[in-house]
Design an enzyme around this catalytic site. Structure first.
Site, PDB file in Angstrom:
ATOM      1  N   LYS A   1       0.846  -1.207   0.000  1.00 55.24           N
ATOM      2  CA  LYS A   1       0.000   0.000   0.000  1.00 55.24           C
ATOM      3  C   LYS A   1       0.884   1.262   0.000  1.00 55.24           C
ATOM      4  O   LYS A   1       2.090   1.176   0.298  1.00 55.24           O
ATOM      5  CB  LYS A   1      -0.915  -0.002   1.225  1.00 55.24           C
ATOM      6  CG  LYS A   1      -0.173   0.100   2.560  1.00 55.24           C
ATOM      7  CD  LYS A   1      -1.116  -0.065   3.749  1.00 55.24           C
ATOM      8  CE  LYS A   1      -0.347  -0.040   5.059  1.00 55.24           C
ATOM      9  NZ  LYS A   1      -1.187  -0.397   6.219  1.00 55.24           N
TER      10      LYS A   1
ATOM     11  N   ARG B   1     -10.568   0.875  15.427  1.00 56.68           N
ATOM     12  CA  ARG B   1     -10.431   1.688  14.236  1.00 56.68           C
ATOM     13  C   ARG B   1     -11.319   1.063  13.161  1.00 56.68           C
ATOM     14  O   ARG B   1     -12.290   1.641  12.732  1.00 56.68           O
ATOM     15  CB  ARG B   1      -8.944   1.707  13.846  1.00 56.68           C
ATOM     16  CG  ARG B   1      -8.553   2.754  12.868  1.00 56.68           C
ATOM     17  CD  ARG B   1      -7.058   2.725  12.619  1.00 56.68           C
ATOM     18  NE  ARG B   1      -6.629   1.460  12.041  1.00 56.68           N
ATOM     19  CZ  ARG B   1      -5.390   1.212  11.633  1.00 56.68           C
ATOM     20  NH1 ARG B   1      -4.429   2.122  11.784  1.00 56.68           N
ATOM     21  NH2 ARG B   1      -5.072   0.046  11.104  1.00 56.68           N
TER      22      ARG B   1
ATOM     23  N   TYR C   1      15.729  30.775   6.967  1.00 57.05           N
ATOM     24  CA  TYR C   1      14.553  31.591   7.293  1.00 57.05           C
ATOM     25  C   TYR C   1      14.401  31.768   8.797  1.00 57.05           C
ATOM     26  O   TYR C   1      14.571  30.814   9.565  1.00 57.05           O
ATOM     27  CB  TYR C   1      13.279  30.907   6.783  1.00 57.05           C
ATOM     28  CG  TYR C   1      13.070  31.003   5.298  1.00 57.05           C
ATOM     29  CD1 TYR C   1      12.841  32.235   4.679  1.00 57.05           C
ATOM     30  CD2 TYR C   1      13.053  29.847   4.522  1.00 57.05           C
ATOM     31  CE1 TYR C   1      12.633  32.304   3.309  1.00 57.05           C
ATOM     32  CE2 TYR C   1      12.828  29.912   3.159  1.00 57.05           C
ATOM     33  CZ  TYR C   1      12.625  31.149   2.553  1.00 57.05           C
ATOM     34  OH  TYR C   1      12.406  31.212   1.214  1.00 57.05           O
TER      35      TYR C   1
ATOM     36  N   MET D   1      11.761  24.813   1.300  1.00 59.29           N
ATOM     37  CA  MET D   1      11.008  23.987   0.359  1.00 59.29           C
ATOM     38  C   MET D   1      11.923  23.097  -0.492  1.00 59.29           C
ATOM     39  O   MET D   1      11.633  21.927  -0.716  1.00 59.29           O
ATOM     40  CB  MET D   1      10.159  24.878  -0.554  1.00 59.29           C
ATOM     41  CG  MET D   1       9.232  24.075  -1.447  1.00 59.29           C
ATOM     42  SD  MET D   1       8.305  25.091  -2.605  1.00 59.29           S
ATOM     43  CE  MET D   1       7.235  25.990  -1.499  1.00 59.29           C
TER      44      MET D   1
END
Ligand SMILES: *Cc1c(COP(=O)(O)O)cnc(C)c1O
Length: 366
Positions: free
Chosen positions: A35, A136, A258, A306
């Site tokens: 998966k 779940r 940053y 990024m």
């Protein structure tokens, strides 16, 4: 020329890990869980590699199975979440699907489907999933007898009964043992085949391997266990590599990145590396998160951008633009990096984004 950021995927390592895990599984049939694009490693390529060595493959939902069928994978595929809608059952691209049914509405939908011609033509089956405490997905184990009677059109003594444990990877085994025995106490009255184990359960609870085991994370070389409590020796599959694209000397007191969140406490050499959060490297990775370069461990400094990361390479004697930096893989265990970031190998691997090309290493596949 493409950007030098690549996830190298060692398919021989997947095979080797499968071999290791089959040693724990005893006589159980192996299900290779592919998966989420085989946890980010490439579902089609992994499926092709293990197809002849497993009894089945497993994915989360039907569109993941269609992708495998369209690539020519013919192995039986277990759909771990069952159908999301009645229409899912009629996906005619998909022969030989096994639906893991976890709720009443799915049983009803499958009963309706079992009356149709497609059901036989597509050779579909249903397995049943029971809730043993994860809360779940899963049917209430207490209604097993009732299910046998009400859904006799497709449930019989060959129907595989499954559960998924909430605590199999924990140091404290009490909860997992309770969930296993709770399940076995009820289902062992029947002679139905059983499927309980994921990677962690398979490695730790020999009495729970039973007839089928569902192997995911450990196939990909990341252990589900905590570092001080790990019985498994696995081979890393994904190596996430990039390169240094800039190097600079900065004086003591200057900041990097940053928000100027990191400041040099000495004159420093900073390497800028061509990978960032758009590639799946977590933005919340803190200063100090390790990477590998020229046989040394280097610490991340400043914020993750990024498209770029910055590392303090002051300690490296020899460092150049173009040098390889490994974020995790065969030189640096993914779980070690995950620990620093406050996550798990599963998340790091599955999150490597589409922007990162996968390059497959196929040599030495046995
Ligand atoms: C993903 C999944 C698995 C595989 O689990 P690992 O911990 O990766 O081995 C097994 N069973 C179910 C139901 C799953 O969703």
């Amino acid at each position: 020329m493409t950007r030098p950021t690549i996830a190298n995927i060692d398919l021989a390592a997947v095979k080797a890990n499968l071999q290791t895990l089959s040693g724990y599984a005893k006589d159980a049939n192996l299900i290779g869980v592919v998966k989420a694009d085989a946890y980010g490693n490439g579902a089609v390529e992994v499926a092709r590699t293990i197809e002849t060595s497993v009894a089945m493959l497993a994915v989360a939902f039907i569109s993941e199975a269609i992708e495998l069928r369209e690539a020519g994978i013919t192995k039986s595929i277990l759909i771990l979440q069952g159908p999301h809608s009645v229409e899912d059952l009629f996906q005619s691209e998909c022969k030989d699907i096994v639906w893991l049914l976890h709720s009443k509405w799915q049983l009803d939908a499958f009963a309706g489907y079992a009356k149709s011609k497609q059901y036989k033509a597509l050779n579909h089956q249903a397995w049943l999933k029971f809730d043993t405490g994860m809360h779940r997905l899963g049917l209430d184990i207490k209604i097993f007898d009732e299910i046998l009677i009400n859904y006799a059109s497709f449930v019989n003594e060959n129907t595989v009964l499954c559960t998924h444990l909430a605590n199999a990877d924990e140091v404290n085994q009490e909860n997992a043992l309770q969930q296993i025995s709770g399940f076995l106490n009820i289902v062992e009255k029947t002679s139905n085949p059983l499927c309980i184990a994921n990677s962690a359960t398979n490695a730790r609870f020999a009495h729970a391997t039973k007839d089928y085991v569902r192997l995911g994370i450990a196939l990909y070389g990341s252990t589900p266990f905590e570092k001080d409590d790990n019985p498994l020796t696995l081979t890393p599959v994904m190596s996430l590599n990039s390169q240094i694209i800039a190097l600079r000397h900065i004086p003591k007191g200057d900041s990097v990145g940053y928000g100027s969140t990191w400041r040099a406490i000495r004159d420093s050499v900073i390497a800028t590396v061509a990978i960032g959060y758009a590639d799946g490297y977590p933005r919340h990775a803190p200063t100090g998160t390790p990477a590998w370069c020229n046989n040394a461990i280097i610490p991340l400094v400043g914020r993750v951008s990024m498209d770029m990361l910055t590392f303090d390479v002051t300690e490296l004697v020899d460092v150049h633009i173009g040098d390889t930096v490994q974020l995790w893989g065969d030189k640096l265990a993914i779980n070690k990096v995950a620990d620093h970031i406050g996550t798990i190998g599963y998340e790091l691997m599955t999150r490597v984004s589409k922007r990162v090309p996968r390059q497959y290493i196929t040599k030495n596949i046995k």
